[in-house]
Design an enzyme around this catalytic site. Structure first.
Site, PDB file in Angstrom:
ATOM      1  N   ARG A  22      -9.632  -4.578  19.105  1.00 33.09           N
ATOM      2  CA  ARG A  22      -8.594  -5.116  18.215  1.00 33.09           C
ATOM      3  C   ARG A  22      -9.212  -6.132  17.256  1.00 33.09           C
ATOM      4  O   ARG A  22      -8.834  -6.225  16.094  1.00 33.09           O
ATOM      5  CB  ARG A  22      -7.426  -5.743  19.008  1.00 33.09           C
ATOM      6  CG  ARG A  22      -6.419  -6.442  18.107  1.00 33.09           C
ATOM      7  CD  ARG A  22      -5.025  -6.603  18.703  1.00 33.09           C
ATOM      8  NE  ARG A  22      -5.017  -6.921  20.112  1.00 33.09           N
ATOM      9  CZ  ARG A  22      -5.346  -8.106  20.644  1.00 33.09           C
ATOM     10  NH1 ARG A  22      -5.700  -9.117  19.881  1.00 33.09           N
ATOM     11  NH2 ARG A  22      -5.302  -8.276  21.955  1.00 33.09           N
ATOM     12  N   TYR A  41       7.968  -1.176  -4.724  1.00 36.96           N
ATOM     13  CA  TYR A  41       8.040  -0.252  -3.588  1.00 36.96           C
ATOM     14  C   TYR A  41       9.176  -0.660  -2.638  1.00 36.96           C
ATOM     15  O   TYR A  41       9.262  -1.824  -2.223  1.00 36.96           O
ATOM     16  CB  TYR A  41       6.690  -0.262  -2.857  1.00 36.96           C
ATOM     17  CG  TYR A  41       6.667   0.618  -1.652  1.00 36.96           C
ATOM     18  CD1 TYR A  41       6.758   1.994  -1.789  1.00 36.96           C
ATOM     19  CD2 TYR A  41       6.589   0.092  -0.375  1.00 36.96           C
ATOM     20  CE1 TYR A  41       6.766   2.823  -0.679  1.00 36.96           C
ATOM     21  CE2 TYR A  41       6.586   0.905   0.742  1.00 36.96           C
ATOM     22  CZ  TYR A  41       6.675   2.275   0.580  1.00 36.96           C
ATOM     23  OH  TYR A  41       6.685   3.079   1.672  1.00 36.96           O
ATOM     24  N   ASP A  67      -0.299  -5.678  -5.542  1.00 35.47           N
ATOM     25  CA  ASP A  67      -0.262  -4.364  -4.900  1.00 35.47           C
ATOM     26  C   ASP A  67      -0.867  -3.367  -5.896  1.00 35.47           C
ATOM     27  O   ASP A  67      -0.248  -3.041  -6.905  1.00 35.47           O
ATOM     28  CB  ASP A  67       1.186  -4.000  -4.541  1.00 35.47           C
ATOM     29  CG  ASP A  67       1.308  -2.635  -3.847  1.00 35.47           C
ATOM     30  OD1 ASP A  67       0.370  -1.826  -3.970  1.00 35.47           O
ATOM     31  OD2 ASP A  67       2.349  -2.387  -3.204  1.00 35.47           O
ATOM     32  N   LYS A  69      -2.514   6.299   0.216  1.00 32.82           N
ATOM     33  CA  LYS A  69      -2.334   7.005  -1.048  1.00 32.82           C
ATOM     34  C   LYS A  69      -3.699   7.396  -1.642  1.00 32.82           C
ATOM     35  O   LYS A  69      -4.372   8.211  -1.061  1.00 32.82           O
ATOM     36  CB  LYS A  69      -1.503   6.126  -1.987  1.00 32.82           C
ATOM     37  CG  LYS A  69      -0.272   5.460  -1.304  1.00 32.82           C
ATOM     38  CD  LYS A  69       0.778   6.434  -0.852  1.00 32.82           C
ATOM     39  CE  LYS A  69       1.845   5.831   0.060  1.00 32.82           C
ATOM     40  NZ  LYS A  69       2.514   4.634  -0.414  1.00 32.82           N
TER      41      LYS A  69
END
Ligand code: PLP
Length: 379
Positions: free
Chosen positions: A46, A98, A170, A195
């Site tokens: 992690r 978004y 973003d 994306k």
């Protein structure tokens, strides 16, 4: 170094134990120590995993940043940025962004006492007017989804600096091939790696890039403490995707250019929203801060009924009706009933998001075939 060379070589070192040219998928949860505390920089996956380390180095390089951090999704990366804040802090966000970002801000973080303002950022003066003593972060998305509005990153970064406020951009729609917000003065860049970075519609992942080591330490602490880390296989997929980003983006841009012009000349089409048109209201800024204009666009039909839009949306064969974007295959989407259905109709139409608005993620197929497909579907 030019973009293509950088995308292929970013973060890539032969594997030290075998010389493997591709970064191995270190599918392990823990790392053996010779004696307590005696390890090679890896303790528990992690906190650190070698496949993720290679990806994070690549992420930093492709955005011209010093540091990169990978998250299990784009919204997990956004979530980490907001966790830098305290109750009472204010965030200036965009009014056309978004939907998942809006949902995270308004439905999750607002109840923890963080205040979000949603404003039109196409004029940087609006951002400055909205700043108060409690403003800690500006959240900018450009180009916006689905109307392809453009915010001036350098102008907003200058305002942020002057008021000692962080700016996070973003950069999902543009990808690092088209624009690099850190070079324009942003403090952080966020990506939905799902994306264009991944590019093959086969992985969900997010990224943050930054230059400031203090900011990197805080975000790394949040990454390991909150635990929204990507698995090694997913890190491998994004590493592989980045290697072809420039060739894919070049074709996305070429196809985008052809399809935007085809749509604009089609008699049944009303408006086409694409930031590469010289009469786009923010064209000058797009031209200044982007290297090209990409393959994302939206259009409306002269017959602006949901029925007519539905007819077109269900008639394309190469454009698949699906959410998401940035993959090699073309996608078509209906914001009014899909991605933006939660916005009341009146509000939606006031912002230009009409019933017939159709969004395209133009893929890298042959443009002639894509145009034939749209032409048949629009009729
Ligand atoms: C998809 C997307 C996100 C969210 O990313 P996920 O990987 O789906 O969590 C954020 N911003 C933009 C612009 C997006 O397109």
């Amino acid at each position: 170094m030019k973009l293509g060379t950088k995308f292929i070589h970013a973060g890539a070192e032969p594997d030290p134990s075998t010389g493997a040219i591709m970064t191995p998928i270190y599918q392990t949860s823990t790392f053996v120590q010779a004696a307590p505390g005696q390890h090679k920089g890896y303790e528990y996956a992690r906190s650190q995993n070698p496949t993720r380390t290679a990806l994070e180095a690549a992420l930093a390089e492709i955005e011209n940043g010093k540091y990169g951090l990978a998250f299990s999704s784009g919204v997990a990366a956004t979530d980490a940025v907001i966790k830098l804040l305290e109750p009472g802090d204010e965030v200036i966000a965009g009014n056309d962004m978004y939907g998942g970002t809006y949902r995270l801000f308004s439905k999750v973080f607002q109840k923890f006492g963080i205040k979000f303002l949603y404003i039109d950022q196409t004029d940087a003066a609006n951002v400055e007017k909205a700043i108060t003593e409690r403003t800690k972060l500006i959240w900018t998305e450009t180009p916006t989804n689905p109307l392809m509005n453009i915010a001036d990153i350098a102008a907003i970064a200058a305002i942020a600096k002057q008021h000692n406020v962080l700016l996070c951009v973003d950069n999902t729609f543009a990808s690092p091939y088209l624009q690099n917000p850190l070079d324009l003065g942003a403090d952080m860049v966020m990506h939905s790696s799902t994306k264009y970075l991944g590019g093959h519609s086969d992985v969900i992942q997010g990224a943050l890039m930054m230059n400031d080591s203090g900011l990197r330490e805080k975000l790394y602490f949040i990454q390991k403490s909150c635990g929204a880390v990507p698995g090694p296989m997913d890190c491998f997929l994004v590493l592989r995707g980045i290697k072809t980003l420039h060739v894919r983006m070049q074709r996305h841009c070429e196809n985008g250019h052809q399809i935007a012009h085809f749509l604009r000349n089609h008699p049944a089409v009303q408006n086409v929203y694409w930031c590469g048109f010289e009469d786009h209201p923010n064209y000058a800024i797009a031209k200044k801060q982007m290297r090209d204009f990409g393959g994302m666009m939206s259009f409306t039909l002269k017959d602006d009924s949901i029925e007519n839009a539905t007819r077109v949306l269900s008639s394309t064969k190469l454009f698949s009706l699906a959410e998401s974007l940035g993959g090699v295959e073309s996608l078509i989407n209906h914001p009014a009933s899909m991605t933006h259905a939660s916005i009341p109709r009146e509000e939606r139409i006031k912002n230009g998001l009409t019933d017939s608005l159709i969004r395209l993620s133009v893929g890298i197929e042959d443009a002639e075939d894509l145009i034939d497909d749209l032409n048949r579907a629009i009729g």
